[in-house]
Enzyme design. Sequence first.
Site, mmCIF file in Angstrom:
data_model
loop_
_atom_site.group_PDB
_atom_site.id
_atom_site.type_symbol
_atom_site.label_atom_id
_atom_site.label_comp_id
_atom_site.label_asym_id
_atom_site.label_seq_id
_atom_site.Cartn_x
_atom_site.Cartn_y
_atom_site.Cartn_z
ATOM 1 N N ALA A 1 1.746 -11.334 -0.128
ATOM 2 C CA ALA A 1 2.992 -11.518 -0.518
ATOM 3 C C ALA A 1 3.077 -12.020 -1.226
ATOM 4 O O ALA A 1 2.555 -12.525 -2.457
ATOM 5 C CB ALA A 1 2.367 -12.784 1.154
ATOM 6 N N GLY B 1 6.240 -7.655 -2.959
ATOM 7 C CA GLY B 1 7.618 -7.292 -3.936
ATOM 8 C C GLY B 1 6.109 -6.777 -4.266
ATOM 9 O O GLY B 1 7.015 -4.786 -4.840
ATOM 10 N N LYS B 2 5.069 -6.243 -5.197
ATOM 11 C CA LYS B 2 4.436 -5.094 -5.709
ATOM 12 C C LYS B 2 3.923 -4.201 -4.589
ATOM 13 O O LYS B 2 3.399 -2.906 -4.503
ATOM 14 C CB LYS B 2 2.701 -5.996 -5.100
ATOM 15 C CG LYS B 2 2.709 -7.323 -7.396
ATOM 16 C CD LYS B 2 2.145 -7.497 -7.698
ATOM 17 C CE LYS B 2 2.264 -8.366 -8.767
ATOM 18 N NZ LYS B 2 2.817 -9.503 -8.715
ATOM 19 N N ARG C 1 2.808 -16.212 5.240
ATOM 20 C CA ARG C 1 3.282 -15.768 4.236
ATOM 21 C C ARG C 1 3.202 -13.856 4.369
ATOM 22 O O ARG C 1 4.067 -12.920 3.901
ATOM 23 C CB ARG C 1 2.087 -15.719 3.413
ATOM 24 C CG ARG C 1 2.825 -17.030 2.407
ATOM 25 C CD ARG C 1 2.110 -17.366 1.017
ATOM 26 N NE ARG C 1 1.396 -16.650 0.030
ATOM 27 C CZ ARG C 1 2.708 -15.900 -0.505
ATOM 28 N NH1 ARG C 1 3.294 -16.627 -1.370
ATOM 29 N NH2 ARG C 1 1.933 -15.252 -1.381
ATOM 30 N N ASP D 1 -3.593 -8.907 -7.117
ATOM 31 C CA ASP D 1 -2.848 -9.936 -8.419
ATOM 32 C C ASP D 1 -3.430 -11.343 -7.389
ATOM 33 O O ASP D 1 -2.934 -12.132 -6.386
ATOM 34 C CB ASP D 1 -1.258 -9.565 -7.333
ATOM 35 C CG ASP D 1 -0.559 -10.609 -8.252
ATOM 36 O OD1 ASP D 1 -0.531 -10.699 -9.260
ATOM 37 O OD2 ASP D 1 0.311 -11.141 -7.511
ATOM 38 N N CYS E 1 -1.002 -14.686 -13.119
ATOM 39 C CA CYS E 1 0.332 -15.047 -13.565
ATOM 40 C C CYS E 1 0.430 -16.500 -14.019
ATOM 41 O O CYS E 1 1.224 -17.065 -14.008
ATOM 42 C CB CYS E 1 1.853 -15.063 -12.399
ATOM 43 S SG CYS E 1 1.642 -16.003 -11.232
#
Length: 493
Positions: free
Chosen positions: A120, A123-124, A156, A196, A249
Amino acid sequence: MLPQAFLNRMESMLGNEYPAFLESYDKDKYQALRLNSIKGDTAQMKEKVPFSLQPVAWAKDGFYYEKDDTPGKHPLHEAGVYYIQEPSAMAPVSYLMEDYDVVQKEAADCQERILDLCAAPGGKSTQIAARMHEMYTSGKWKEQGLLICNEIHPARAKILSENVERMGIANAMVTNESPQRLAEVFEDYFTRILVDAPCSGEGMFRKNEAACEEWSPENVSLCAERQDGILDCAASMLAPGGRIVYSTCTFAPAENEGSMTRFLLRHPEFRIVEVKKADGMSAGVPEWAYFREKMGQVLPEIAQTIRLWPQHLNGEGHYLAVLEKEGTLRQGYCRNGEEKGIPAKDLKVPGKGIVEFLDFAKDTLDPQTLAGLEKNGTYVKFGDQLYLAPKGMPSVKGLKVLRPGLHLGTVKKNRMEPSHALALALKKEQVRYTADLASDGEVIRGYLNGGTFSYEGEKGWYLIMADGFSSGWGKLAGGIMKNHYPKGLRKMW
């Protein structure tokens, strides 16, 4: 206000470069979008998108847009023509989906089975799906492949499923499970996995004030511990010869070089892959694995991981590492088995739900479109909902599944109500009737808000288009296009 403990650590890490790092917080954040190749030719899309676009160096089809542009408030966004995505966040999938020739040659007949483990808002996942579509339609892959997009948090996961739908993805299964539960089902199964990982979010401080307010050294440690568990699950689910891309990130060494060092020491069957860095990307620092901790075993290969610093490139702070598992890629085995649907290509006597869809398809779709949808699909029914599951999709038994493939529609009193997902997965040439509206006009905005409009043509189902891109369904009768855009997605402009 940046946390003082964070600033102190960053100054210790960066030394002479610390002032440049601080100055980056006084600059505007960079904004970007990624054109969706599933919807059509991206060069043509670029001409139709009414924004000034400049390429993102490390992402195919990624583009920066100007500060005053509002792509989220445009009909082409609702049509899935693009996904708004932070530019640095596009990098991990670029490395996950690049061609690694040795593995590809050894697995020429092996269906790609890809997992986005912490997916969630999507995007990826949608970036992965676009690359899968390109590889299949170009003939580089013999199969379209299977994509499983997972998110542990239910709310999500719902957003993730909506974005998979909006981007017109047909070969994805969306699950709402923990990594541990998935690992029980998918041992040595996936050819590629994106992790991620949930992190302390330090790289988003410039973009997201809430991340700054929630930060603490204790949370960094908790995130690092959680990442270890997630990575161990991913390692068990990756097939020999497969690839994991790990990304965060955050700037925190414990969650970056530290996570990778701990992982490699636990899993000697993995190696870090050296990949080409785009301009502005930096190498990981092996010694940072033990930053402000008692020094342990330093792994020189950690220098082959990648850091994205906001003072060096046009994007936020990120970290990524490419890992490969020793062995030869092979067909995967799922402990759940495959979903027991009806293979579309073998269909002789359609049952309830399927016969209604075939009647709808006969009246609405081009004959070759149905053949294309059925080529690798399996009809699966859940109550009155009909799906076309991608070839080889695992059984949903015991799994929390939000989207088991392409939702075709709902059976209602001996007729089929086509789904919004099906509309967004179709192109103009694949249907009998279309109503193509100007994306900058009031009619399309009214339609997206639930309005009807006058239109002349044959009675029946119409694919409503915005500048040639599918946006939803309408049904024409008596010169009025009745609105079938989902109520939950309608919006005021």
